[in-house]
Design a protein around this motif. Structure first.
Motif, PDB file in Angstrom:
ATOM      1  N   PHE A 147       0.860  -1.172   0.000  1.00  0.00           N
ATOM      2  CA  PHE A 147       0.000   0.000   0.000  1.00  0.00           C
ATOM      3  C   PHE A 147       0.896   1.222   0.000  1.00  0.00           C
ATOM      4  O   PHE A 147       1.647   1.448   0.950  1.00  0.00           O
ATOM      5  N   VAL A 148       0.824   2.001  -1.076  1.00  0.00           N
ATOM      6  CA  VAL A 148       1.659   3.187  -1.201  1.00  0.00           C
ATOM      7  C   VAL A 148       0.879   4.376  -0.660  1.00  0.00           C
ATOM      8  O   VAL A 148      -0.180   4.733  -1.186  1.00  0.00           O
ATOM      9  N   ALA A 149       1.403   4.986   0.418  1.00  0.00           N
ATOM     10  CA  ALA A 149       0.743   6.130   1.044  1.00  0.00           C
ATOM     11  C   ALA A 149       1.113   7.438   0.347  1.00  0.00           C
ATOM     12  O   ALA A 149       0.263   8.299   0.158  1.00  0.00           O
ATOM     13  N   ALA A 150       2.380   7.591  -0.003  1.00  0.00           N
ATOM     14  CA  ALA A 150       2.862   8.797  -0.674  1.00  0.00           C
ATOM     15  C   ALA A 150       3.913   8.377  -1.694  1.00  0.00           C
ATOM     16  O   ALA A 150       5.075   8.162  -1.349  1.00  0.00           O
ATOM     17  N   ALA A 151       3.493   8.254  -2.957  1.00  0.00           N
ATOM     18  CA  ALA A 151       4.394   7.756  -3.999  1.00  0.00           C
ATOM     19  C   ALA A 151       5.631   8.625  -4.141  1.00  0.00           C
ATOM     20  O   ALA A 151       6.744   8.107  -4.247  1.00  0.00           O
ATOM     21  N   ASP A 152       5.470   9.942  -4.126  1.00  0.00           N
ATOM     22  CA  ASP A 152       6.604  10.837  -4.333  1.00  0.00           C
ATOM     23  C   ASP A 152       7.627  10.768  -3.206  1.00  0.00           C
ATOM     24  O   ASP A 152       8.780  11.144  -3.384  1.00  0.00           O
ATOM     25  N   ARG A 153       7.230  10.257  -2.037  1.00  0.00           N
ATOM     26  CA  ARG A 153       8.155  10.100  -0.909  1.00  0.00           C
ATOM     27  C   ARG A 153       8.519   8.632  -0.676  1.00  0.00           C
ATOM     28  O   ARG A 153       9.300   8.328   0.208  1.00  0.00           O
ATOM     29  N   GLY A 154       7.918   7.717  -1.435  1.00  0.00           N
ATOM     30  CA  GLY A 154       8.220   6.294  -1.287  1.00  0.00           C
ATOM     31  C   GLY A 154       7.685   5.690  -0.001  1.00  0.00           C
ATOM     32  O   GLY A 154       8.169   4.651   0.442  1.00  0.00           O
ATOM     33  N   GLU A 155       6.674   6.311   0.599  1.00  0.00           N
ATOM     34  CA  GLU A 155       6.106   5.798   1.853  1.00  0.00           C
ATOM     35  C   GLU A 155       5.113   4.686   1.546  1.00  0.00           C
ATOM     36  O   GLU A 155       4.215   4.852   0.718  1.00  0.00           O
ATOM     37  N   LEU A 156       5.285   3.531   2.243  1.00  0.00           N
ATOM     38  CA  LEU A 156       4.439   2.378   1.952  1.00  0.00           C
ATOM     39  C   LEU A 156       4.365   1.418   3.130  1.00  0.00           C
ATOM     40  O   LEU A 156       5.158   1.502   4.069  1.00  0.00           O
ATOM     41  N   TRP A 157       3.397   0.503   3.045  1.00  0.00           N
ATOM     42  CA  TRP A 157       3.232  -0.589   4.002  1.00  0.00           C
ATOM     43  C   TRP A 157       3.143  -1.881   3.215  1.00  0.00           C
ATOM     44  O   TRP A 157       2.647  -1.899   2.099  1.00  0.00           O
ATOM     45  N   ILE A 158       3.582  -2.978   3.839  1.00  0.00           N
ATOM     46  CA  ILE A 158       3.600  -4.284   3.176  1.00  0.00           C
ATOM     47  C   ILE A 158       2.828  -5.280   4.034  1.00  0.00           C
ATOM     48  O   ILE A 158       3.094  -5.398   5.237  1.00  0.00           O
ATOM     49  N   HIS A 159       1.900  -6.002   3.410  1.00  0.00           N
ATOM     50  CA  HIS A 159       1.095  -6.991   4.131  1.00  0.00           C
ATOM     51  C   HIS A 159       1.114  -8.336   3.407  1.00  0.00           C
ATOM     52  O   HIS A 159       1.003  -8.389   2.191  1.00  0.00           O
ATOM     53  N   THR A 160       1.231  -9.408   4.189  1.00  0.00           N
ATOM     54  CA  THR A 160       0.994 -10.755   3.690  1.00  0.00           C
ATOM     55  C   THR A 160      -0.469 -11.066   4.016  1.00  0.00           C
ATOM     56  O   THR A 160      -1.141 -10.250   4.654  1.00  0.00           O
ATOM     57  N   PRO A 161      -0.975 -12.242   3.654  1.00  0.00           N
ATOM     58  CA  PRO A 161      -2.338 -12.578   4.067  1.00  0.00           C
ATOM     59  C   PRO A 161      -2.528 -12.614   5.590  1.00  0.00           C
ATOM     60  O   PRO A 161      -3.650 -12.511   6.075  1.00  0.00           O
ATOM     61  N   ALA A 162      -1.438 -12.737   6.381  1.00  0.00           N
ATOM     62  CA  ALA A 162      -1.582 -12.893   7.834  1.00  0.00           C
ATOM     63  C   ALA A 162      -0.953 -11.773   8.669  1.00  0.00           C
ATOM     64  O   ALA A 162      -1.378 -11.567   9.801  1.00  0.00           O
ATOM     65  N   VAL A 163       0.076 -11.087   8.147  1.00  0.00           N
ATOM     66  CA  VAL A 163       0.792 -10.108   8.976  1.00  0.00           C
ATOM     67  C   VAL A 163       1.250  -8.901   8.150  1.00  0.00           C
ATOM     68  O   VAL A 163       1.368  -8.981   6.928  1.00  0.00           O
ATOM     69  N   GLU A 164       1.529  -7.815   8.850  1.00  0.00           N
ATOM     70  CA  GLU A 164       2.198  -6.670   8.233  1.00  0.00           C
ATOM     71  C   GLU A 164       3.699  -6.860   8.430  1.00  0.00           C
ATOM     72  O   GLU A 164       4.141  -7.272   9.502  1.00  0.00           O
ATOM     73  N   LEU A 165       4.478  -6.576   7.398  1.00  0.00           N
ATOM     74  CA  LEU A 165       5.931  -6.728   7.467  1.00  0.00           C
ATOM     75  C   LEU A 165       6.617  -5.369   7.472  1.00  0.00           C
ATOM     76  O   LEU A 165       6.231  -4.488   6.702  1.00  0.00           O
TER      77      LEU A 165
END
Length: 185
Positions: free
Chosen positions: A10-28
């Protein structure tokens, strides 16, 4: 039919490269191939960022030829129960992992050349087997402290370059397969 188990970025701010990563069970806090793929996709969409910012910290990214690269600290990657096996055929024949495991099995294909065969079973993360696991490649590169070419899954190739400062770069070629809409997911 096998259900595809997807990591989502999930990209929160593309121009700043801010993002979150999720698997089916956890956030990494860090996941190597999702970061390589996101860097490539942002460039494809006209947004070039020199640094991605997952929860773990700042991750430099760049392109060299056909390969997209990231560099990260190994301790930011999830921990893997790593087992070296005798031969690539043993890796290919491995039955997998139990439900609460994050297992990486590997073997030298050609130790002199740095070629490694790997399979990763991150079942605790909600994935039976991963086709390409950049965070496991980062951990293996830190453990072995040498350049590697990791062959994982059906056709994944991960190039690994440990640096003197303790970070590890991973890179590879990204291929666009399809665009999916996850707005209702």
């Amino acid at each position: 039919m096998t259900q595809l188990q997807v990591l989502k970025v999930f990209v929160a701010a593309a121009d700043r490269g801010e993002l979150w990563i999720h698997t089916p069970a956890v956030e990494l806090p860090l996941a190597g191939h999702p970061l390589v793929g996101t860097s490539w996709l942002l460039r494809r969409e006209g947004v070039e960022v020199p640094v991605l910012r997952p929860p773990a910290g700042e991750v430099p990214t760049w392109v060299d030829g056909d390969d997209t690269w990231i560099r990260a600290r190994p301790e930011w990657a999830p921990e893997f129960d790593m087992h070296q096996l005798a031969a690539p055929t043993d890796v290919d024949a491995h039955p997998g992992a139990g439900r609460d495991k994050v297992l990486q099995v590997w073997s030298w294909g050609d130790e002199t050349a740095g070629d490694v065969r790997v399979r990763v079973f991150p079942t605790r993360m909600g994935i039976d087997e991963d086709e390409a696991t950049g965070s496991a490649a980062i951990r293996l590169g830190a453990l072995l402290r040498r350049p590697l070419t990791i062959h994982q899954g059906v056709a994944s190739r991960i190039v690994v370059e440990p640096a003197p400062d303790g970070t590890v770069a991973i890179g590879g070629r990204v291929e666009f397969v399809e665009r999916a809409d996850y707005s209702d997911a």
